[in-house]
Scaffold this motif. Structure first.
Motif, mmCIF file in Angstrom:
data_model
loop_
_atom_site.group_PDB
_atom_site.id
_atom_site.type_symbol
_atom_site.label_atom_id
_atom_site.label_comp_id
_atom_site.label_asym_id
_atom_site.label_seq_id
_atom_site.Cartn_x
_atom_site.Cartn_y
_atom_site.Cartn_z
ATOM 1 N N SER A 97 29.751 60.430 43.239
ATOM 2 C CA SER A 97 29.162 62.324 42.564
ATOM 3 C C SER A 97 29.634 63.255 42.652
ATOM 4 N N ALA A 100 30.159 63.462 39.236
ATOM 5 C CA ALA A 100 29.055 63.391 37.902
ATOM 6 C C ALA A 100 30.103 65.236 37.410
ATOM 7 N N HIS A 109 25.450 66.069 34.416
ATOM 8 C CA HIS A 109 24.542 65.047 35.651
ATOM 9 C C HIS A 109 25.408 65.560 36.345
ATOM 10 N N CYS A 112 26.768 59.761 40.150
ATOM 11 C CA CYS A 112 27.743 58.998 39.091
ATOM 12 C C CYS A 112 28.386 57.986 40.138
#
Length: 367
Positions: A97, A100, A109, A112
């Motif tokens: 993440s 992300a 986002h 991830c």
């Protein structure tokens, strides 16, 4: 199933072997706000289209991220990893993440996952999978091995390791005898499973399946409730047992002591894939395939009215409070998982993007 007025249809692109495919969808106007208020997003698998879809929210609209896995079925989400049951293998994705925010479109986002490994199981028809807790406290993956009618684990030295099978299954054999297809976890271990029929014959469940579906207690092997039509997705939540009576298109609550069932909601699709978050149940819905397997289900009588997508049910009232419907590109949902605390997840891929993503140790990046 009714919900707030549907928003205008939109579209997204999903990567396939033949290139990007248009996926058209529409959703109830309140769904983005509902997910935002619940502080969660969704993961949805569809084996017919071979996709896992991350559904989130940004700027008051739904976001979609697609990743292709051949015959994607069960999903198991852990704190730092995601397992995906595919054709003849189980994929492991790690949470990255930290990447992300940089994934396109930048700044949207916040979670991830990237594939890191896979383990070959062979064609065991792995249906649901779930993370449990191993003896040392480490994450331990349980697989519903439908072809061999058992629950199994992974081991790098073997195709799978059998761990439990119903007492009426006399031996391990790749014969899909009872169509064991779902597992409910409780306290880090399997507690309940669903089978379409209690039969020990090769493919025996196919003979009669509209009133032979059963939820079994794993500890005793005995039936908890029976008489279901092609059940899936048993779930233990907040001290209660839920199951999808798939062939009837129903979400039901089961009294584990008496076996009595209460209909929570009736939905316009073959119900398969269930995730519960607080007072919300997210139910996967599929259209009926015109085959010998699904064509005889009671809900098939309404095949021209069935939807493919996700229905959101308020458990306390049985009211449908949100809907997501796939109009084209996807016809079957297998599993649904809630990503708690995530706004807009991604798999780090953009359809048609040829750029690879590399993840390196920090010391390598500094060198």
């Amino acid at each position: 199933m009714t919900a707030a007025d549907e928003a205008a249809a939109d579209d997204a692109t999903a990567p396939t072997d033949g290139g990007p495919t248009e996926v058209r969808f529409h959703y109830s106007t309140g769904l983005p706000g509902l997910l935002d208020a619940a502080r969660c997003s969704l993961l949805v698998s569809t084996y017919q289209a071979g996709q896992v879809v991350a559904v989130g929210v940004a700027d008051d609209e739904l976001t979609f991220s697609f990743r292709r896995f051949d015959h994607a079925m069960g999903l198991a989400l852990g704190p730092d990893r995601l397992a995906v049951a595919g054709k003849a293998q189980v994929w492991m994705l790690r949470d990255h993440s930290e990447l992300a925010p940089a994934m396109p479109p930048a700044g949207v986002h916040d979670r991830c996952w990237l594939p890191r490994s896979s383990m070959v199981t062979g064609g065991i028809q792995c249906h649901e999978i779930a993370w449990g807790t191993g003896p040392s406290g480490d994450p331990d993956l349980w697989m519903v091995n439908t072809r061999f009618s058992c629950l199994a684990g992974l081991d790098p030295g073997f195709s799978f390791v059998p761990r439990w099978r119903p007492p009426f299954i006399s031996r391990l054999a790749p014969e899909d005898r009872c169509h064991l297809n779902g597992v409910a976890m409780r306290d880090g271990a399997p507690a309940f499973v669903t089978v379409m029929a209690r039969t020990d014959e090769p493919g025996g469940w196919r003979k009669q399946r509209n009133d032979t579906g059963t939820v079994l207690d794993v500890a005793s092997g005995e039936p908890v409730t029976t008489g279901l039509a092609m059940p899936h997705s048993p779930r233990w939540h907040d001290g209660q047992l839920f199951v999808l009576n798939s062939g009837m298109g129903r979400l039901e609550r089961v009294d584990a002591a008496t076996g009595q069932r209460e209909v929570v909601a009736v939905l316009p699709g073959y119900a398969r894939g269930l995730a519960i978050h607080g007072d919300l149940a997210f139910v996967g819905l599929s259209k009926i395939r015109e085959t010998a397997i699904f064509g005889g289900a009671p809900i098939a009588a309404y095949h021209d009215q069935l939807k493919c997508g996700v229905g959101v049910i308020e458990l306390s009232t049985g009211t449908t409070v949100g809907t997501l419907q796939f109009a084209t590109g996807v016809e079957e949902i297998f599993d649904v998982q809630v990503v708690a605390g995530a706004r807009s997840p991604t798999f780090g891929e953009s359809p048609g993007d040829d750029d690879d993503i590399w993840v390196l140790p920090h010391q390598a990046q500094a060198g």
